[in-house]
Scaffold this active site. Structure first.
Site, PDB file in Angstrom:
ATOM      1  N   LYS A 267       0.956  -1.184   0.028  1.00 52.27           N
ATOM      2  CA  LYS A 267      -0.165   0.027   0.059  1.00 52.27           C
ATOM      3  C   LYS A 267       0.930   1.248   0.072  1.00 52.27           C
ATOM      4  O   LYS A 267       1.985   1.211   0.410  1.00 52.27           O
ATOM      5  CB  LYS A 267      -1.033  -0.041   1.159  1.00 52.27           C
ATOM      6  CG  LYS A 267      -1.911  -1.122   1.400  1.00 52.27           C
ATOM      7  CD  LYS A 267      -2.738  -0.955   2.590  1.00 52.27           C
ATOM      8  CE  LYS A 267      -3.674  -1.927   2.750  1.00 52.27           C
ATOM      9  NZ  LYS A 267      -4.850  -1.753   1.599  1.00 52.27           N
ATOM     10  N   ARG A 341     -10.095 -11.819   2.164  1.00 53.36           N
ATOM     11  CA  ARG A 341     -10.889 -12.863   1.610  1.00 53.36           C
ATOM     12  C   ARG A 341     -10.199 -14.047   1.659  1.00 53.36           C
ATOM     13  O   ARG A 341     -10.794 -15.137   1.734  1.00 53.36           O
ATOM     14  CB  ARG A 341     -11.434 -12.644   0.363  1.00 53.36           C
ATOM     15  CG  ARG A 341     -10.310 -12.183  -0.916  1.00 53.36           C
ATOM     16  CD  ARG A 341     -10.663 -11.389  -1.936  1.00 53.36           C
ATOM     17  NE  ARG A 341     -10.742 -10.011  -1.841  1.00 53.36           N
ATOM     18  CZ  ARG A 341     -11.219  -9.145  -2.753  1.00 53.36           C
ATOM     19  NH1 ARG A 341     -11.349  -9.451  -3.874  1.00 53.36           N
ATOM     20  NH2 ARG A 341     -11.079  -7.666  -2.433  1.00 53.36           N
TER      21      ARG A 341
HETATM   22  N1  BES Z   1      -8.032  -3.820   4.613  1.00 56.62           N
HETATM   23  C1  BES Z   1      -8.355  -3.555   3.143  1.00 56.62           C
HETATM   24  C2  BES Z   1      -9.634  -2.904   2.877  1.00 56.62           C
HETATM   25  C3  BES Z   1      -9.859  -1.360   3.622  1.00 56.62           C
HETATM   26  C4  BES Z   1      -9.111  -0.252   2.866  1.00 56.62           C
HETATM   27  C5  BES Z   1     -10.309  -1.244   4.802  1.00 56.62           C
HETATM   28  C6  BES Z   1      -9.426   1.078   3.368  1.00 56.62           C
HETATM   29  C7  BES Z   1     -10.407   0.089   5.254  1.00 56.62           C
HETATM   30  C8  BES Z   1     -10.145   1.014   4.476  1.00 56.62           C
HETATM   31  C9  BES Z   1      -8.209  -4.499   2.251  1.00 56.62           C
HETATM   32  O1  BES Z   1      -7.259  -5.818   2.793  1.00 56.62           O
HETATM   33  C10 BES Z   1      -7.689  -4.100   1.067  1.00 56.62           C
HETATM   34  O2  BES Z   1      -6.806  -3.797   1.028  1.00 56.62           O
HETATM   35  N2  BES Z   1      -8.408  -4.518  -0.102  1.00 56.62           N
HETATM   36  C11 BES Z   1      -8.204  -3.824  -1.326  1.00 56.62           C
HETATM   37  C12 BES Z   1      -8.718  -4.646  -2.378  1.00 56.62           C
HETATM   38  C13 BES Z   1      -8.278  -4.529  -3.705  1.00 56.62           C
HETATM   39  C14 BES Z   1      -6.762  -4.901  -3.732  1.00 56.62           C
HETATM   40  C15 BES Z   1      -8.875  -5.578  -4.754  1.00 56.62           C
HETATM   41  C16 BES Z   1      -8.878  -2.430  -1.570  1.00 56.62           C
HETATM   42  O3  BES Z   1     -10.007  -2.222  -1.229  1.00 56.62           O
HETATM   43  O4  BES Z   1      -8.351  -1.677  -2.126  1.00 56.62           O
HETATM   44 MN    MN Z   2      -5.579  -5.605   2.084  1.00 58.60          MN
END
Ligand code: BES
Ligand code: MN
Ligand code: ZN
Length: 497
Positions: A267, A341
């Site tokens: 990230k 997931r």
């Molecule tokens: N934990 C995150 C989701 C999240 C993002 C929660 C911002 C709270 C605030 C999750 O693991 C994630 O990174 N999801 C990705 C999925 C994507 C790679 C398909 C996302 O939402 O960007």
């Molecule tokens: Mn994630």
């Protein structure tokens, strides 16, 4: 915080020996102006002089008003008196009662018709307004309000709402505590210990599995996420047995990523600290169990928490790697940041062994859900109408709202790949839904629902911190499932007779 339920007439309110009164005022308040009625007189005068406007959460804060034992009296409008209005009104009213001298406070329903849901909403709003996280900031001013009297015309009418409210506040604060802790104060091991401690309460049992046991179960998907971290994973299995032996449990599954860097699909640096909240689902499951321990309802509940860190490392899983889940389905990991997931799917397969009445998973799963629904409502997905309706209703009753999103099979098209049974991501479009479609593949053996709490579990900005959601919703859902059971038994008995 100590709550106490008391029967109080409007006349008795003025004599209450507390530091502050928060009085809920309806659209058309009683108008008695007799001298012994300090409260109705104050309200009537405030309304007459237009110092207390009409409209939910409009308020007037008074200091040492005539005839009151309490030195601070805040009048606040509750409009129609619905749970939603009560919550807004109490939140606003508590904003006017922040003085550290206030240790004993009363929430006064004596001028309105109190309901179970209204009382519960008021207690939660009061607790939320006075909550203070101190674990890694001991210098923070801990909560000064110690005692809260809930004053209603007839205590017996709302006893149940009051009891549920007390338990809900305990559960929400448990969830807030764990979600707020930074990742180095809330490792998978520490979460396991917290669960073990809860497991020592009556009716509770906790098992905490480590990497070897999880490997033996064949949870290749969960294991792949944990590989990049030096913190060992934990798989927490909690039981609350309040119901008849053999009666099918509800299984709650909580995403327990104690820190989400994204892994190799790392990230951006900005706001990455917020990914300490990525175990908000796990925290809400723990909090719900803490509330069950208080209320001891006649139901059986299982809590499953897959917990690990998502870190980049020489050992970490790489984009394109294919892993085999406990279900036997192979998964191509195209993005290591879609890790929630990957740990949930194995927990959903594990849930089958309990022959559950329903399985509800709770996860800070997608940024896309945050974009779709903001922070007001959690995303709800459900494989049956009945479960969807029950969870929607529970959200309304607990003022912990959710909103149903679709599960059309066409949304799963993007998850197809040439290299495995399923890919872990589709395109950017409909990201909350494609994540749910992925999970659904692993939840075909029982009625299943998924709550995406990425937007509702925590707040950013000045009020940055965990909300403790959706403990209220989950608790209400579980209690309602208990209420529907004795009714079914009665019907059966009547037929037998
Ligand atoms: N934990 C995150 C989701 C999240 C993002 C929660 C911002 C709270 C605030 C999750 O693991 C994630 O990174 N999801 C990705 C999925 C994507 C790679 C398909 C996302 O939402 O960007
Ligand atoms: Mn994630
Ligand atoms: Zn995550």
């Amino acid at each position: 915080m100590d709550f106490e339920l008391k029967s109080l007439t409007a006349a008795q309110v003025a004599q209450l020996p507390v530091d502050a009164l928060l009085v809920l005022v309806p659209d058309t308040p009683p108008t008695t102006k007799s001298a012994d009625q300090a409260l109705t007189r104050l309200v009537a005068q405030a309304v007459e002089h237009k110092d207390l406007e009409n409209g939910v959460a409009k308020l007037l804060a008074c200091y040492r008003p005539e005839g009151f034992k309490a030195s601070r009296v805040t009048l606040v409008r509750v409009g129609d008196g619905s749970a939603a209005s009560v919550r807004k009104a109490v939140t606003a009213g508590m904003g006017s009662l922040k003085q550290p001298g206030i240790q004993k406070l009363a929430l006064v329903f004596s001028l309105i018709e109190a309901t179970d849901d209204g009382v519960r909403a008021a207690m939660q709003a009061c607790a939320d307004a006075t909550y203070c996280y101190t674990t890694t900031k001991p210098s923070a001013k801990a909560r000064t309000v110690k005692q809260v009297v809930v004053g209603v015309a007839k205590a017996g009418d709302v006893q149940r709402g009051f009891e549920v409210g007390k338990a809900q506040v305990v559960g929400v604060e448990f969830a807030k505590e764990w979600a707020n802790r930074p990742a180095n104060h809330a490792t998978p091991t520490m979460l396991g210990e917290a669960a073990r401690k809860l497991g020592r309460k009556p009716g509770m049992k906790t098992d905490v599995l480590g990497p070897k046991q999880v490997e033996a179960l064949g949870m290749g998907s969960f294991l792949s996420v944990a590989r990049g971290s030096v913190e060992p994973l934990r798989f927490i299995v909690m039981h609350y047995n309040g119901g008849a032996k053999g009666s099918a449990p509800v299984v709650l599954v909580g995403k327990g990523i104690t820190f989400d860097t994204g892994g190799i699909s790392i990230k951006p640096a900005a706001d990455m600290d917020e990914m300490k909240f990525d175990m908000g689902g796990a925290a809400s499951v723990l909090g719900t169990f803490a509330a069950l321990a208080e209320l001891k309802p006649a139901i059986n509940v299982v809590g499953l928490i897959p917990s690990c860190e998502n870190m980049p490392d020489g050992q970490a899983v790489k984009p394109g790697d294919v892993v085999t889940s406990m279900s036997g389905q192979t998964i191509e990991i195209l993005n290591t940041d879609a890790e929630g997931r990957l740990i949930l799917c194995d927990a959903l397969t594990y849930a089958e062994r309990f022959k559950p009445r329903a399985v509800v998973d709770v996860a800070t799963l997608t940024g896309a859900c945050m974009i779709a629904l903001g922070s007001v409502r959690s995303g709800l997905f459900a494989s049956t109408e009945e479960l969807a309706n029950q969870l929607m209703a529970a959200g309304e009753a607990a003022q912990d709202l959710c909103w149903r999103l679709p599960l059309d099979d066409d949304y799963a098209d993007g998850l197809k790949t040439n290299f495995a049974d399923v890919a872990n991501v589709a395109g950017r479009a409909g990201g909350a839904i494609t994540a749910a479609k992925f999970l659904q593949r692993f939840a075909s053996k029982y009625p299943w629902a998924h709550l995406d709490i990425a937007g509702s579990a925590w707040k950013s900005g000045a009020a940055k911190g965990a909300t403790g959601r959706p403990v209220g919703l989950l608790l209400d859902f579980l209690l309602a499932s208990q209420a529907s059971k004795p009714a079914a038994t009665k019907t059966r008995q009547r037929r037998a007779a």
